[in-house]
Design an enzyme around this catalytic site. Structure first.
Site, PDB file in Angstrom:
ATOM      1  N   GLU A 169      -3.073   7.599  -4.309  1.00  0.00           N
ATOM      2  CA  GLU A 169      -3.025   6.340  -3.550  1.00  0.00           C
ATOM      3  C   GLU A 169      -2.926   5.137  -4.481  1.00  0.00           C
ATOM      4  O   GLU A 169      -3.575   5.099  -5.523  1.00  0.00           O
ATOM      5  CB  GLU A 169      -4.293   6.223  -2.690  1.00  0.00           C
ATOM      6  CG  GLU A 169      -4.322   4.981  -1.802  1.00  0.00           C
ATOM      7  CD  GLU A 169      -5.667   4.801  -1.100  1.00  0.00           C
ATOM      8  OE1 GLU A 169      -5.747   5.047   0.107  1.00  0.00           O
ATOM      9  OE2 GLU A 169      -6.642   4.415  -1.787  1.00  0.00           O
ATOM     10  N   TYR A 174       0.852  -1.191   0.000  1.00  0.00           N
ATOM     11  CA  TYR A 174       0.000   0.000   0.000  1.00  0.00           C
ATOM     12  C   TYR A 174       0.886   1.238   0.000  1.00  0.00           C
ATOM     13  O   TYR A 174       1.873   1.292   0.744  1.00  0.00           O
ATOM     14  CB  TYR A 174      -0.893   0.028   1.245  1.00  0.00           C
ATOM     15  CG  TYR A 174      -1.653   1.325   1.397  1.00  0.00           C
ATOM     16  CD1 TYR A 174      -2.937   1.459   0.893  1.00  0.00           C
ATOM     17  CD2 TYR A 174      -1.065   2.432   2.017  1.00  0.00           C
ATOM     18  CE1 TYR A 174      -3.626   2.663   1.013  1.00  0.00           C
ATOM     19  CE2 TYR A 174      -1.749   3.637   2.134  1.00  0.00           C
ATOM     20  CZ  TYR A 174      -3.025   3.743   1.623  1.00  0.00           C
ATOM     21  OH  TYR A 174      -3.707   4.926   1.718  1.00  0.00           O
TER      22      TYR A 174
END
Ligand code: GDP
Ligand code: MN
Length: 387
Positions: free
Chosen positions: A189, A101
């Site tokens: 992101e 992530y």
């Protein structure tokens, strides 16, 4: 302004962040055509402005033409928590060994960009934050100096990235920061950022929000908003330069100034009504502008009554009344309007409205009076007070 995955990936690619080759399509036929071009296996991905598409069945692997057609047909038109799928992204499927992530966002309280990185990716990052916060590496970035390669390497090391992909991960983080900074994003992101069995690092998903107020500096990004999946009325308002947000109720709200419109929403809710929208008509009394705003409100079929709330400061109420009267000479509607005129030249404004005797338009002197009347009108309890 939120971007769809495939739009975000265009920005990633622009800054050298590795993504899989693919194409956006709108029909199952196109999906098959593109998949044949790209080569199998492919992933068929719903393009909607909401996460968790995988869990909702909006992300499917396809090994051949028949599977692409099946998945594309199923996913197009699918409702993913209130978002209808109109666009698919077809990309070459990746083999996944690890899912990481990474994100860069603006930490407003620290007044600095914040890099968040974890080797626990692919799942909700909130879950990681809750269950194993030690697995989240958070690193504030000096916005003037930017992110250095050393900092990016350190973030990877601190998170426990395998040594052989450390360089690749650092490169991805640097590129992600570049996307955030130079495209003037508020969020960039990647979840998941994957490592393949060949030990390549690649962004499999993209979530990018651009600062709408900085968009004028990025003409090449302006087309993204034309393609966006937002409400059609909100899109029309944007094109007309009006501040409009659609809500779920049946009372149209129109005011001059964002603060006034917000209080109008509150007062209407307090009177037991449900606002159908937020619309800031801005200052001024231009009849064309007023007409545009009124037409936009009436374009929402749910609207049963409208509250036009004007507080005259620099804008004079008599001018607004004249604008309203001129606008209503072009507008035919059976939807009742309550106009609250208060402030500079309000008595004169109300007199003008009364003289014009517009059908369905009544004037009120206070916000509470106007709110109560419009709520009653929307619920069909009264035929409307005289102007
Ligand atoms: P989200 O559910 O909206 O976050 O959509 P993602 O793009 O993140 O996809 C969800 C999940 O689908 C990923 O976490 C992967 O596990 C899986 N997935 C997506 N693309 C691929 C791919 O190319 N290959 C494989 N094997 N899985 C994929
Ligand atoms: Mn994802």
């Amino acid at each position: 302004m939120d971007l769809l995955e495939y739009q975000g990936k265009q920005l990633f690619a622009r800054h050298g962040l590795e993504v899989s080759p693919g194409k956006a399509v709108h029909t199952a036929d196109e999906a098959v055509h593109v998949a044949n071009e790209i080569g199998y296996p492919v992933v068929v991905k719903a393009q909607v402005l909401i996460g968790g598409r995988g869990k909702a069945g909006g992300v499917k692997l396809a090994g051949d033409e028949a599977e692409v057609r099946e998945h594309a047909t199923n996913i197009l038109g699918m409702d993913i928590r209130g978002h209808t799928v109109r666009t698919l992204w077809i990309e070459h499927a990746s083999e996944i060994e690890s899912e990481y992530y990474a994100s860069v966002l603006l930490d407003r309280s620290a007044k600095q960009p914040l890099l968040i990185f974890s080797i626990e990716g692919g799942i909700d990052i909130e879950q990681v934050a809750e269950r194993s916060p030690e697995k989240l590496v958070r690193h504030h970035i000096d916005a003037l100096a930017g992110l250095s390669r050393e900092e990016a390497l350190e973030a990877g090391r601190a998170a426990g990235v395998d040594a052989d992909v450390l360089d690749g991960v650092a490169g991805a983080l640097l590129a992600l920061y570049e996307v955030w900074a130079s495209e003037e994003a508020t969020l960039a992101e990647i979840n998941p950022l994957i490592v393949t069995p060949q030990r390549e690092v690649r962004a499999l998903d993209a979530k990018v929000s651009l600062d709408g107020n900085a968009l004028f500096r990025h003409p090449e990004n302006q087309a993204f908003s034309d393609e966006d999946e937002g409400d059609p009325l909100e899109r029309r308002a944007r094109e007309e330069g009006l501040q409009y947000v659609k809500l779920d109720g049946n009372i149209g709200i129109l005011g001059n100034g964002a603060g006034l419109v917000m209080s109008t929403l509150d007062v209407v809710a307090q009177a037991g009504g449900a606002p159908a929208n937020f619309l800031d008509a801005g200052g001024g009394s231009d009849a064309a502008k007023i007409e545009q705003a009124v037409q936009l409100i009436l374009a929402n079929d749910a609207v049963r009554a409208v509250l036009f709330n004007i507080f005259g400061g620099i804008t004079r109420c008599d001018e607004v009344a004249r604008g309203l009267i001129a606008a209503f000479s072009h507008i035919t509607t059976s939807v009742p309007f309550v106009v609250r005129l208060d402030g500079t030249n309000d008595a004169e404004g109300r007199r003008l409205l009364q003289e014009a005797a517009l059908p369905n338009v009544s004037a009120a002197a206070t916000m509470n009076e106007a709110a109560e009347r419009v709520v009653a009108l929307a619920s069909g309890q009264t035929a409307g007070a005289p102007a």
